[in-house]
Design a protein around this motif. Sequence first.
Motif, PDB file in Angstrom:
ATOM      1  N   ALA A 138       0.835  -1.203   0.000  1.00 48.97           N
ATOM      2  CA  ALA A 138       0.000   0.000   0.000  1.00 48.97           C
ATOM      3  C   ALA A 138       0.870   1.253   0.000  1.00 48.97           C
ATOM      4  N   ALA A 139       1.958   1.237   0.770  1.00 48.94           N
ATOM      5  CA  ALA A 139       2.853   2.388   0.820  1.00 48.94           C
ATOM      6  C   ALA A 139       3.496   2.641  -0.549  1.00 48.94           C
ATOM      7  N   ARG A 140       3.823   1.571  -1.253  1.00 51.98           N
ATOM      8  CA  ARG A 140       4.384   1.744  -2.608  1.00 51.98           C
ATOM      9  C   ARG A 140       3.364   2.387  -3.538  1.00 51.98           C
ATOM     10  N   ARG A 141       2.107   1.981  -3.412  1.00 54.21           N
ATOM     11  CA  ARG A 141       1.068   2.583  -4.248  1.00 54.21           C
ATOM     12  C   ARG A 141       0.898   4.062  -3.909  1.00 54.21           C
ATOM     13  N   LEU A 142       1.035   4.399  -2.641  1.00 57.75           N
ATOM     14  CA  LEU A 142       0.963   5.801  -2.242  1.00 57.75           C
ATOM     15  C   LEU A 142       2.098   6.601  -2.869  1.00 57.75           C
ATOM     16  N   CYS A 143       3.293   6.004  -2.910  1.00 57.81           N
ATOM     17  CA  CYS A 143       4.434   6.680  -3.529  1.00 57.81           C
ATOM     18  C   CYS A 143       4.196   6.922  -5.016  1.00 57.81           C
ATOM     19  N   GLU A 144       3.487   6.007  -5.637  1.00 58.74           N
ATOM     20  CA  GLU A 144       3.215   6.138  -7.073  1.00 58.74           C
ATOM     21  C   GLU A 144       2.345   7.345  -7.379  1.00 58.74           C
ATOM     22  N   ARG A 145       1.595   7.804  -6.377  1.00 61.48           N
ATOM     23  CA  ARG A 145       0.817   9.030  -6.596  1.00 61.48           C
ATOM     24  C   ARG A 145       1.412  10.198  -5.802  1.00 61.48           C
ATOM     25  N   ASP A 146       2.745  10.139  -5.670  1.00 61.99           N
ATOM     26  CA  ASP A 146       3.558  11.262  -5.187  1.00 61.99           C
ATOM     27  C   ASP A 146       3.427  11.572  -3.707  1.00 61.99           C
TER      28      ASP A 146
END
Length: 246
Positions: free
Chosen positions: A44-52
């Motif tokens: 989930a944290a990686r997905r958050l990083c993907e949206r900056d």
Amino acid sequence: MFEPRLALASLSGTADATWARAGAPWAGCAFLGGISLDKPTRAAARRLCERDREEFLPENPVAFVDEQFSALAETPLRPAINVRTTSVGPLSKTAAVAASHDAILEVNAHCRQAEMCETGAGERLLRDGDRLCEYVRAAANVGATVSVKLRTEVAGVDLPALAPRLERAGADLLHVDAMDSEAVIGEIRAATDAFLVANNGVRDRATVREYLRYGADAISVGRPSDDPRVLERVSEALSDLHEVDA
């Protein structure tokens, strides 16, 4: 629990040992993190990083926590770590590290990002009091001082009813983001003897006075925690108001 009774509140991807040292002249505690501990929350944290959005994503989260606490060993504040997880194992390991540093382990029942909530972590835990209490017990059972980061204004969640359950499970601190419902701090105070940290909108003497009037034991500063001007104002207000009460 900590003195002075001003805490620096965790800011995902920003709140590390360097950040804590910068705020140490004014604070008694710094909540590092949040740190995602297990596979679902890390994904989930990686997905958050993907949206900056900024996130901590060390290869080994438990070792990272140990390193961060060690980096604060000579800093005159009590360190804490805010963690997200969907499983007890990584939580217990991290809590043991916190205990070894006389630090605070904070269970995140606060994050409202959809990616994190979909895993069952963060704010979703407020709707699953049994599981949240299980996490608190797991951390307390390895000797950690345990905090729970909570959020008001979550539909269907009665924080004053949840607070004593968390205290019985082993929570030493309740760290409450009051949103626009500051009076809930007073309701939680009436329901529990746990150390109560109030958060949200703390900028000056007026906000400090309001939270203290509702029964908060301490105040935390979030987004402006890297602004010395705000920290100095809040620190001076806490000191002055405590002297008046004394």
